[in-house]
Design a protein around this motif. Structure first.
Motif, PDB file in Angstrom:
ATOM      1  N   LYS A 563       0.847  -1.184   0.000  1.00  0.00           N
ATOM      2  CA  LYS A 563       0.000   0.000   0.000  1.00  0.00           C
ATOM      3  C   LYS A 563       0.891   1.246   0.000  1.00  0.00           C
ATOM      4  O   LYS A 563       1.917   1.286   0.679  1.00  0.00           O
ATOM      5  CB  LYS A 563      -0.900   0.021   1.229  1.00  0.00           C
ATOM      6  N   ARG A 564       0.477   2.249  -0.767  1.00  0.00           N
ATOM      7  CA  ARG A 564       1.267   3.473  -0.861  1.00  0.00           C
ATOM      8  C   ARG A 564       0.543   4.640  -0.204  1.00  0.00           C
ATOM      9  O   ARG A 564      -0.478   4.454   0.449  1.00  0.00           O
ATOM     10  CB  ARG A 564       1.596   3.749  -2.333  1.00  0.00           C
ATOM     11  N   ILE A 565       1.056   5.811  -0.366  1.00  0.00           N
ATOM     12  CA  ILE A 565       0.568   7.003   0.332  1.00  0.00           C
ATOM     13  C   ILE A 565      -0.025   7.965  -0.684  1.00  0.00           C
ATOM     14  O   ILE A 565       0.587   8.249  -1.723  1.00  0.00           O
ATOM     15  CB  ILE A 565       1.729   7.695   1.087  1.00  0.00           C
ATOM     16  N   LEU A 566      -1.218   8.484  -0.393  1.00  0.00           N
ATOM     17  CA  LEU A 566      -1.840   9.499  -1.234  1.00  0.00           C
ATOM     18  C   LEU A 566      -1.520  10.876  -0.669  1.00  0.00           C
ATOM     19  O   LEU A 566      -1.808  11.159   0.493  1.00  0.00           O
ATOM     20  CB  LEU A 566      -3.356   9.294  -1.278  1.00  0.00           C
ATOM     21  N   GLU A 567      -0.883  11.697  -1.491  1.00  0.00           N
ATOM     22  CA  GLU A 567      -0.564  13.068  -1.075  1.00  0.00           C
ATOM     23  C   GLU A 567      -1.469  14.049  -1.816  1.00  0.00           C
ATOM     24  O   GLU A 567      -1.692  13.920  -3.015  1.00  0.00           O
ATOM     25  CB  GLU A 567       0.900  13.404  -1.377  1.00  0.00           C
ATOM     26  N   LEU A 568      -1.981  15.055  -1.066  1.00  0.00           N
ATOM     27  CA  LEU A 568      -2.885  16.053  -1.630  1.00  0.00           C
ATOM     28  C   LEU A 568      -2.210  17.412  -1.690  1.00  0.00           C
ATOM     29  O   LEU A 568      -1.443  17.783  -0.796  1.00  0.00           O
ATOM     30  CB  LEU A 568      -4.158  16.161  -0.785  1.00  0.00           C
ATOM     31  N   ASN A 569      -2.538  18.162  -2.745  1.00  0.00           N
ATOM     32  CA  ASN A 569      -2.071  19.532  -2.892  1.00  0.00           C
ATOM     33  C   ASN A 569      -3.074  20.457  -2.207  1.00  0.00           C
ATOM     34  O   ASN A 569      -4.182  20.654  -2.713  1.00  0.00           O
ATOM     35  CB  ASN A 569      -1.961  19.863  -4.381  1.00  0.00           C
ATOM     36  N   PRO A 570      -2.713  21.033  -1.068  1.00  0.00           N
ATOM     37  CA  PRO A 570      -3.694  21.797  -0.287  1.00  0.00           C
ATOM     38  C   PRO A 570      -4.131  23.096  -0.951  1.00  0.00           C
ATOM     39  O   PRO A 570      -5.080  23.744  -0.479  1.00  0.00           O
ATOM     40  CB  PRO A 570      -2.949  22.079   1.024  1.00  0.00           C
ATOM     41  N   THR A 571      -3.490  23.489  -2.060  1.00  0.00           N
ATOM     42  CA  THR A 571      -3.877  24.744  -2.726  1.00  0.00           C
ATOM     43  C   THR A 571      -4.644  24.494  -4.023  1.00  0.00           C
ATOM     44  O   THR A 571      -5.061  25.449  -4.687  1.00  0.00           O
ATOM     45  CB  THR A 571      -2.623  25.581  -3.054  1.00  0.00           C
ATOM     46  N   HIS A 572      -4.843  23.247  -4.398  1.00  0.00           N
ATOM     47  CA  HIS A 572      -5.552  22.962  -5.639  1.00  0.00           C
ATOM     48  C   HIS A 572      -7.060  23.118  -5.435  1.00  0.00           C
ATOM     49  O   HIS A 572      -7.605  22.676  -4.418  1.00  0.00           O
ATOM     50  CB  HIS A 572      -5.242  21.538  -6.113  1.00  0.00           C
ATOM     51  N   PRO A 573      -7.777  23.726  -6.391  1.00  0.00           N
ATOM     52  CA  PRO A 573      -9.223  23.949  -6.223  1.00  0.00           C
ATOM     53  C   PRO A 573     -10.019  22.677  -5.954  1.00  0.00           C
ATOM     54  O   PRO A 573     -10.994  22.705  -5.203  1.00  0.00           O
ATOM     55  CB  PRO A 573      -9.627  24.576  -7.571  1.00  0.00           C
ATOM     56  N   LEU A 574      -9.624  21.556  -6.575  1.00  0.00           N
ATOM     57  CA  LEU A 574     -10.348  20.316  -6.332  1.00  0.00           C
ATOM     58  C   LEU A 574     -10.215  19.881  -4.878  1.00  0.00           C
ATOM     59  O   LEU A 574     -11.189  19.432  -4.254  1.00  0.00           O
ATOM     60  CB  LEU A 574      -9.823  19.207  -7.253  1.00  0.00           C
ATOM     61  N   VAL A 575      -9.024  20.039  -4.306  1.00  0.00           N
ATOM     62  CA  VAL A 575      -8.797  19.613  -2.925  1.00  0.00           C
ATOM     63  C   VAL A 575      -9.450  20.580  -1.948  1.00  0.00           C
ATOM     64  O   VAL A 575     -10.074  20.159  -0.953  1.00  0.00           O
ATOM     65  CB  VAL A 575      -7.285  19.493  -2.655  1.00  0.00           C
TER      66      VAL A 575
END
Length: 628
Positions: A563-575
């Motif tokens: 299993k791997r890690i999901l990283e999110l971009n905190p400045t992206h409109p979708l996030v």
């Protein structure tokens, strides 16, 4: 003694090959004589060796030779040797059957090849005897194995069957009589009973063979056609480049010129001579399990064995040539060679010389080096897994693509020389293609900060970067693993407050997503490596990559799913929109679908494979429909 005569059918693949030869469209038909002479020379080598090993073998080795004779009226050409010969069983197994894997590949290549390539393929696959049917209506063979009383006669028109007969009047060795087709200049069928033509062919292809090749003429004394020079035993300044090229063609069956010639001599406690060649192109069987290794072993000019694996490691298996060791016993097996201390010394010296030659080529002959690396770079990198003693020397000649220059690969030394002042690691990415890696979300922060990244696209790259670990004291670091922080100390201080705020704002959403995607990821966290993409998937520092995981499974090795890690971009409109939606209604079932889509998009962006593409498409279509 009773004579046993049988009519037998060729093996299916042999029949196909014979049809190609009988109805050959290839213009270079002289190759048939080269192959018959080469086979005869091999038979003489084997008899000399067997007579030394088996003292009870009653044979005369005082005048081993190849003899060529012609009969213009009968339209025949005969090649005779007094070598090892064949038993009846040998004839059936060696001529009636192509006992070799890769036959289908040979047939495909012969059918596809143009005339210039046919001579190379014929020799490479070790089926040169069949090339006689390019020029013959019928071929007959008479042979008797040394030490046996009975001989064997074989004959065929190449049309699907052959006749084999036991006889009692065969001389030791093998005699091949080619019943020639009519001369046809338009089809490049020359007059092979013409002594001038025979001299031309032997001089071109077989001048260096160690045994006399004699042409029977009307004179009392047969004329010797070849010089029998052992090139490896002569000083380099006494050997012409054309002689080296001719010898290379003999040992490699490659009719292109070699890229590089290495002529070396070892003196002292253990003496040897070596004449090695780096080909200009990769052989067809470079990655086949039963491919030829190329280096032949001689002892005091006496042939001992082909394809001596003990002399050259697997990752240099493309190197061709001869090693003549002075102090070895002739009665030596491949198994003994693997443990022989003297052979190990020679092997180490040969490997160092080959690698040093490539390094020098890189420095002084850039175009030749580029040609070498494009043909053999992938296999050379296998040495980083197999040969820890020469890791540094191999790394010195490695070329890899990088983000520094789209057209020109880089050396590791040049990468290190260009590293930023505060950069302590060598960054790399692995994947199927340059385009996939350059467009991967993992690349965004490195591109934004101007950090160079090595782009590794060969399957072996997945393994060696992990095994090697560092170069020139700098750790090798995957941009798709672990945490990434490319900020300077000042930038970290300035961004500290903002990151702390984001961590608090996203804490609940990250917890929710971790639960929603628990079957596929082990953690969801905010990313410092993304600038334009909404999300990416990364591994822990010591996890194996998905590509490597697939490679192991393809080889039949079971490995646990990682299993791997999901990283999110905190400045992206979708996030940010997802966070707002979660804060508005944490129980909304659409949030789980959005999490699934976000993960799928991140997987596709790095070139990965969806576990259930149909479901992903269905969920995406439903969500798009709701927006219309």
């Amino acid at each position: 003694m009773s004579s046993r005569t049988e009519t037998l059918e060729f093996q299916a693949e042999t029949r196909q090959l014979l049809q190609l030869m009988v109805h050959s469209i290839y213009s270079h038909k002289d190759v048939f004589l080269r192959e018959l002479v080469s086979n005869a020379s091999d038979a003489l080598d084997k008899l000399r060796l067997e007579s030394m090993v088996d003292k009870d073998l009653d044979v005369d080795t005082s005048d081993l030779h190849v003899e060529i004779s012609t009969d213009p009226e009968a339209r025949t050409l005969t090649v005779r040797d007094n070598g090892i010969g064949m038993s009846r069983e040998d004839v059936v197994s060696l001529i009636g059957t192509i006992a070799r894997s890769g036959t289908a590949e040979l047939l495909r290549k012969l059918k596809e090849s143009k005339e210039a390539a046919s001579q190379e393929l014929i020799g490479q696959f070790g089926v040169g005897f069949y090339s006689t049917f390019m020029v013959a209506d019928r071929v007959s063979l008479l042979t008797r194995r040394a030490g046996q009383a009975e001989g064997t006669r074989w004959e065929s028109t190449g049309e699907g069957t052959y006749v084999v007969e036991t006889v009692d009047d065969a001389p030791q060795g093998t005699t091949v009589t080619v019943h020639l087709k009519p001369v046809d200049s338009e089809d490049n069928l020359h007059d092979y009973t013409d002594h001038a033509k025979i001299r031309e062919i032997v001089k071109k292809y077989s001048d260096f063979i160690a045994w006399p090749i004699r042409l029977v003429t009307g004179d009392a004394e047969p004329a010797t056609l070849n010089s029998m020079k052992a090139l490896w035993a002569r000083p380099r300044d006494e050997v012409a480049e054309e002689e080296y090229r001719d010898f290379y063609r003999h040992v490699s069956h490659d009719w292109a010129d070699p890229l590089e010639t290495i002529h070396m001599r070892g003196e002292g406690a253990f003496e040897y001579e070596a004449l090695l060649f780096i080909p200009s192109h990769a052989p067809f069987d470079l990655y086949m399990a039963d491919g030829r290794r190329g280096v032949q072993l001689y002892v005091k000019r006496v042939f001992v064995m082909d394809d001596c694996a003990a002399l050259m490691p697997s990752y240099l298996r493309f190197v061709k040539g001869v090693v003549d060791a002075h102090d070895l016993s002739l009665n030596i097996s491949r198994e003994i060679l693997q443990q022989d201390r003297q052979i190990q010394v020679v092997r180490r010296r040969l490997v160092r010389k080959v690698l040093a030659t490539v390094k020098e080529m890189r420095t002084a002959q850039a175009e030749r080096y580029r040609s070498f690396w494009s043909e053999f770079g992938r296999v050379v990198k296998e040495g980083l897994l197999e040969d820890p003693d020469n890791t540094e020397a191999i790394l010195d000649i490695v070329s890899v693509e990088s983000t520094h220059d789209a057209a020109e690969p880089t050396s590791l030394h040049d990468y290190v020389a260009r590293m930023k002042e505060a950069q302590g690691e060598i960054y790399y990415a692995t994947g199927e293609s340059r385009a996939t890696l350059e467009n991967s979300p993992h690349m965004e922060a490195f591109r934004a900060k101007g950090y160079e990244v090595l782009l590794l696209t060969d399957p072996v790259d997945e393994v060696w970067v992990e095994r090697v670990g560092e170069f020139d004291g700098k750790p090798l670091r995957s941009i798709a693993k672990g945490q990434v922080d490319l900020d300077t100390e000042q930038e970290r201080e300035e961004a500290g407050t903002e990151r702390e705020r984001q961590s608090k704002e996203y804490a609940d959403l990250l917890t929710f997503l971790g639960g929603a995607l628990a079957d596929t990821v082990k953690e969801v966290r905010l990313s410092s490596r993304l600038t334009t993409s909404p999300a990416c998937i990364v591994g822990d520092a010591h996890d194996i990559t998905p590509t490597l995981e697939k490679m192991y499974r393809a080889m039949g090795q079971e490995v646990p799913a990682v299993k791997r890690i999901l990283e999110l971009n905190p400045t992206h409109p979708l996030v940010t929109g997802l966070r707002t939606a979660y804060e508005r209604d944490a129980a909304d079932p659409a949030l789980t679908e959005t999490a699934e889509l976000l993960y799928g998009m991140a997987l596709l962006a790095e070139g990965g494979d969806l576990a259930d593409p149909a479901r992903f498409a269905r969920v995406l279509a439903d969500r798009l429909a709701r927006t219309l």
